[in-house]
Design a protein around this motif. Structure first.
Motif, PDB file in Angstrom:
ATOM      1  N   GLY A 230       0.796  -1.216   0.000  1.00  0.00           N
ATOM      2  CA  GLY A 230       0.000   0.000   0.000  1.00  0.00           C
ATOM      3  C   GLY A 230       0.829   1.267   0.000  1.00  0.00           C
ATOM      4  N   LEU A 231       2.072   1.175  -0.484  1.00  0.00           N
ATOM      5  CA  LEU A 231       2.990   2.316  -0.438  1.00  0.00           C
ATOM      6  C   LEU A 231       3.168   3.003  -1.784  1.00  0.00           C
ATOM      7  N   TYR A 232       2.754   2.366  -2.854  1.00  0.00           N
ATOM      8  CA  TYR A 232       3.096   2.888  -4.179  1.00  0.00           C
ATOM      9  C   TYR A 232       2.550   4.298  -4.392  1.00  0.00           C
ATOM     10  N   ARG A 233       1.335   4.556  -3.923  1.00  0.00           N
ATOM     11  CA  ARG A 233       0.731   5.872  -4.104  1.00  0.00           C
ATOM     12  C   ARG A 233       1.054   6.819  -2.955  1.00  0.00           C
ATOM     13  N   ARG A 234       1.803   6.329  -1.963  1.00  0.00           N
ATOM     14  CA  ARG A 234       2.140   7.168  -0.811  1.00  0.00           C
ATOM     15  C   ARG A 234       3.629   7.499  -0.743  1.00  0.00           C
ATOM     16  N   MET A 235       4.433   6.892  -1.606  1.00  0.00           N
ATOM     17  CA  MET A 235       5.878   7.102  -1.566  1.00  0.00           C
ATOM     18  C   MET A 235       6.331   7.917  -2.762  1.00  0.00           C
ATOM     19  N   ASN A 236       7.177   8.911  -2.509  1.00  0.00           N
ATOM     20  CA  ASN A 236       7.814   9.652  -3.584  1.00  0.00           C
ATOM     21  C   ASN A 236       9.095   8.923  -3.995  1.00  0.00           C
ATOM     22  N   ILE A 237       9.262   8.757  -5.292  1.00  0.00           N
ATOM     23  CA  ILE A 237      10.417   8.043  -5.846  1.00  0.00           C
ATOM     24  C   ILE A 237      11.137   8.960  -6.818  1.00  0.00           C
ATOM     25  N   ILE A 238      12.430   9.097  -6.634  1.00  0.00           N
ATOM     26  CA  ILE A 238      13.266   9.848  -7.572  1.00  0.00           C
ATOM     27  C   ILE A 238      14.304   8.891  -8.130  1.00  0.00           C
ATOM     28  N   VAL A 239      14.351   8.763  -9.449  1.00  0.00           N
ATOM     29  CA  VAL A 239      15.317   7.891 -10.112  1.00  0.00           C
ATOM     30  C   VAL A 239      16.306   8.773 -10.872  1.00  0.00           C
ATOM     31  N   VAL A 240      17.585   8.587 -10.600  1.00  0.00           N
ATOM     32  CA  VAL A 240      18.625   9.395 -11.229  1.00  0.00           C
ATOM     33  C   VAL A 240      19.751   8.495 -11.713  1.00  0.00           C
ATOM     34  N   SER A 241      20.638   9.079 -12.490  1.00  0.00           N
ATOM     35  CA  SER A 241      21.955   8.484 -12.693  1.00  0.00           C
ATOM     36  C   SER A 241      22.987   9.549 -12.368  1.00  0.00           C
ATOM     37  N   ASP A 242      24.219   9.119 -12.220  1.00  0.00           N
ATOM     38  CA  ASP A 242      25.275  10.053 -11.843  1.00  0.00           C
ATOM     39  C   ASP A 242      25.934  10.708 -13.046  1.00  0.00           C
ATOM     40  N   HIS A 243      25.854  10.073 -14.198  1.00  0.00           N
ATOM     41  CA  HIS A 243      26.503  10.554 -15.416  1.00  0.00           C
ATOM     42  C   HIS A 243      26.098   9.654 -16.569  1.00  0.00           C
ATOM     43  N   GLY A 244      26.565   9.972 -17.760  1.00  0.00           N
ATOM     44  CA  GLY A 244      26.321   9.125 -18.920  1.00  0.00           C
ATOM     45  C   GLY A 244      27.516   8.236 -19.225  1.00  0.00           C
ATOM     46  N   MET A 245      27.700   7.932 -20.517  1.00  0.00           N
ATOM     47  CA  MET A 245      28.794   7.062 -20.960  1.00  0.00           C
ATOM     48  C   MET A 245      29.091   7.367 -22.422  1.00  0.00           C
ATOM     49  N   ALA A 246      30.374   7.380 -22.779  1.00  0.00           N
ATOM     50  CA  ALA A 246      30.790   7.667 -24.147  1.00  0.00           C
ATOM     51  C   ALA A 246      31.652   6.534 -24.682  1.00  0.00           C
ATOM     52  N   PRO A 247      31.602   6.266 -25.993  1.00  0.00           N
ATOM     53  CA  PRO A 247      32.558   5.316 -26.577  1.00  0.00           C
ATOM     54  C   PRO A 247      33.977   5.860 -26.434  1.00  0.00           C
ATOM     55  N   SER A 248      34.921   4.980 -26.143  1.00  0.00           N
ATOM     56  CA  SER A 248      36.326   5.402 -25.986  1.00  0.00           C
ATOM     57  C   SER A 248      37.222   4.391 -26.708  1.00  0.00           C
ATOM     58  N   PRO A 249      37.455   4.603 -28.009  1.00  0.00           N
ATOM     59  CA  PRO A 249      38.287   3.671 -28.789  1.00  0.00           C
ATOM     60  C   PRO A 249      39.680   3.518 -28.199  1.00  0.00           C
ATOM     61  N   ALA A 250      40.239   2.326 -28.325  1.00  0.00           N
ATOM     62  CA  ALA A 250      41.557   2.039 -27.757  1.00  0.00           C
ATOM     63  C   ALA A 250      42.644   2.935 -28.338  1.00  0.00           C
ATOM     64  N   SER A 251      42.440   3.433 -29.549  1.00  0.00           N
ATOM     65  CA  SER A 251      43.448   4.286 -30.190  1.00  0.00           C
ATOM     66  C   SER A 251      43.418   5.725 -29.685  1.00  0.00           C
ATOM     67  N   HIS A 252      42.386   6.089 -28.942  1.00  0.00           N
ATOM     68  CA  HIS A 252      42.241   7.473 -28.485  1.00  0.00           C
ATOM     69  C   HIS A 252      42.910   7.663 -27.120  1.00  0.00           C
ATOM     70  N   VAL A 253      44.217   7.682 -27.131  1.00  0.00           N
ATOM     71  CA  VAL A 253      44.993   7.799 -25.898  1.00  0.00           C
ATOM     72  C   VAL A 253      46.004   8.922 -26.036  1.00  0.00           C
ATOM     73  N   ILE A 254      46.101   9.750 -24.999  1.00  0.00           N
ATOM     74  CA  ILE A 254      47.096  10.817 -24.905  1.00  0.00           C
ATOM     75  C   ILE A 254      48.124  10.376 -23.871  1.00  0.00           C
ATOM     76  N   LEU A 255      49.363  10.250 -24.286  1.00  0.00           N
ATOM     77  CA  LEU A 255      50.427   9.769 -23.387  1.00  0.00           C
ATOM     78  C   LEU A 255      51.151  10.945 -22.744  1.00  0.00           C
ATOM     79  N   LEU A 256      51.043  11.036 -21.425  1.00  0.00           N
ATOM     80  CA  LEU A 256      51.689  12.131 -20.714  1.00  0.00           C
ATOM     81  C   LEU A 256      53.211  12.099 -20.864  1.00  0.00           C
ATOM     82  N   ASP A 257      53.786  10.882 -20.910  1.00  0.00           N
ATOM     83  CA  ASP A 257      55.244  10.796 -20.989  1.00  0.00           C
ATOM     84  C   ASP A 257      55.782  11.256 -22.339  1.00  0.00           C
ATOM     85  N   LYS A 258      54.905  11.452 -23.301  1.00  0.00           N
ATOM     86  CA  LYS A 258      55.325  12.030 -24.580  1.00  0.00           C
ATOM     87  C   LYS A 258      55.338  13.553 -24.514  1.00  0.00           C
TER      88      LYS A 258
END
Length: 411
Positions: A230-258
């Protein structure tokens, strides 16, 4: 990265500091459940694998997107959601950081994660709730297993990545079955599988779709359990995420030691955000190499970080911060020799659409079938303190910006 294998916490519940007198059933606000689906990008909802979430959105409030705080990482944003403060102001400025007094914090440093001094720069909402006589329960939320300002949730569990979505939902329902004097009014629930699959297989993979479907089934189980009680109509629910997600190809790397001599710096973090501390006498050389234009990366002195990021004043932010182009990774040759890059990443510019987060709200306080424009996640906190009739602690959010989500009598 989601917080897999990071909490070394004492199981059970520990005593809190003295609290206000307990509220009565007549004065207690409607219960509020805050659900986080780690790395659930805002547009994932359109894929059709989450009918239960869609039903909550269709009969409640949905934002076109929610903007995470910078950096768009798990720990900083989960703490922002429950404090209303930008990471620069609540102190969890990265998943990996150095504090001048406390030393190093990282997801794998269990002792540091359990040390309340890392978290005490802010007061999460469960602490305020406890202080004002409301019972609280958290299912795997960063910081919730340690005593912050003398308090920890009344009911909590140490993080266990093996606990299935169904088991997590069942524990929340068990907490709601407690006697009135022990039953929580504010609860959190956390799911991490979408994030893991996004890192391991990329955001456009069938594994991410399967993870969403599995989490949605758990949400369906939760809704059924709330209806039985009996809680569904009495409870407030907030659904979130913290961030999204992006493709990150293995070739896309910046080397600091360079770009620099690694002997000239202490590296506080790498990946989707790099932090560097030049060693004494090496400031000029490091700055000359990093602060000039780079094709897939921008570096700043902390005081010169663009104001829109709300980042750079906290002592835990290192002197030089480098943010790569979305989909790129900052690393070193030595690290890559023993580690693999992942097909999916986050932590990038929080204005990028691929970093956009989810926001859905449903319950007696919320309007029906409303879609609102994108807003920053700092606004979730003052919305929650209003719903729980709690005094908001100093925060960066705006209740006025989100109050129109509520029914007129709930404003």
């Amino acid at each position: 990265m989601a917080f897999l294998s990071i909490f070394l916490l004492l199981a059970g519940c520990a005593g809190n500091a003295p609290r206000a007198p307990a509220t009565t059933a007549q004065t207690r606000p409607a219960p509020l459940l805050l659900i986080s689906i780690d790395a659930f990008r805002a547009d994932y909802l359109q894929r059709g694998f989450t009918p239960n979430l869609q039903q909550l959105a269709d009969t409640g409030v949905r934002a076109k997107a929610m903007q995470p705080a910078f950096p768009s990482l798990t720990f900083p944003n989960h703490y922002t959601l429950v404090t209303g403060l930008y990471p620069d102001h609540h102190g969890i400025v990265d998943n990996n950081m150095l504090d001048p007094k406390l030393g190093r914090f990282s997801l794998g440093n269990r002792k540091a994660v359990a040390d309340p001094r890392w978290w005490n720069e802010a007061e999460p909402i469960w602490v305020t709730a406890d202080k004002h006589g409301l019972k609280t329960a958290t299912m795997f939320w960063p910081g919730s297993g340690t005593k912050i300002r003398g308090y920890r949730p009344d009911h909590w569990l140490p993080y266990n990545g093996k606990l299935t979505p169904t088991q997590r939902v069942d524990r929340v329902l068990q907490w709601l079955d407690l006697p009135p004097g022990e039953r929580p009014t504010f609860l959190t629930l956390y799911f991490d599988r979408v994030d893991h699959e996004g890192h391991d297989f990329g955001p456009d993979s069938p594994q991410v779709d399967a993870a969403m479907h599995r989490i949605d089934a758990a949400i369906g189980r939760l809704i059924a359990g709330l209806k039985q009680r009996g809680l569904y109509r009495r409870m407030n629910i907030i659904v979130v995420s913290d961030h999204g997600m992006a493709p990150s190809p293995a070739s896309h790397v910046i080397l600091l030691d360079k770009l620099i001599d690694l002997q000239d710096v202490t590296i506080t973090s790498m990946g989707e955000l790099a932090g560097l501390i030049p060693k004494p006498g090496r400031d000029a050389a490091v700055e000359a190499a990093l602060l000039k234009p780079h094709p897939h990366m921008h570096c700043w002195k902390k005081q010169d970080i663009p104001a829109r990021f709300h980042y750079g004043s906290n002592p835990r932010v290192p002197p030089i911060v480098c943010s790569p182009q979305t989909g790129w990774d900052i690393s070193t040759s030595g690290w890559l020799a023993t580690h693999k890059t992942t097909p999916g990443s986050h932590g990038y510019d929080n204005a990028d659409p691929l970093m956009r987060a989810l926001f859905i709200a449903h319950g007696p306080a919320f309007r029906d079938g409303l879609v609102v424009p994108e807003f920053p996640n700092v606004d979730v906190y003052p919305l929650m303190t209003h719903l729980l009739d709690l005094p908001a602690q100093p925060n960066d959010g705006s209740y006025d910006a989100v109050k129109d989500m509520l029914r007129p009598d709930a404003r």
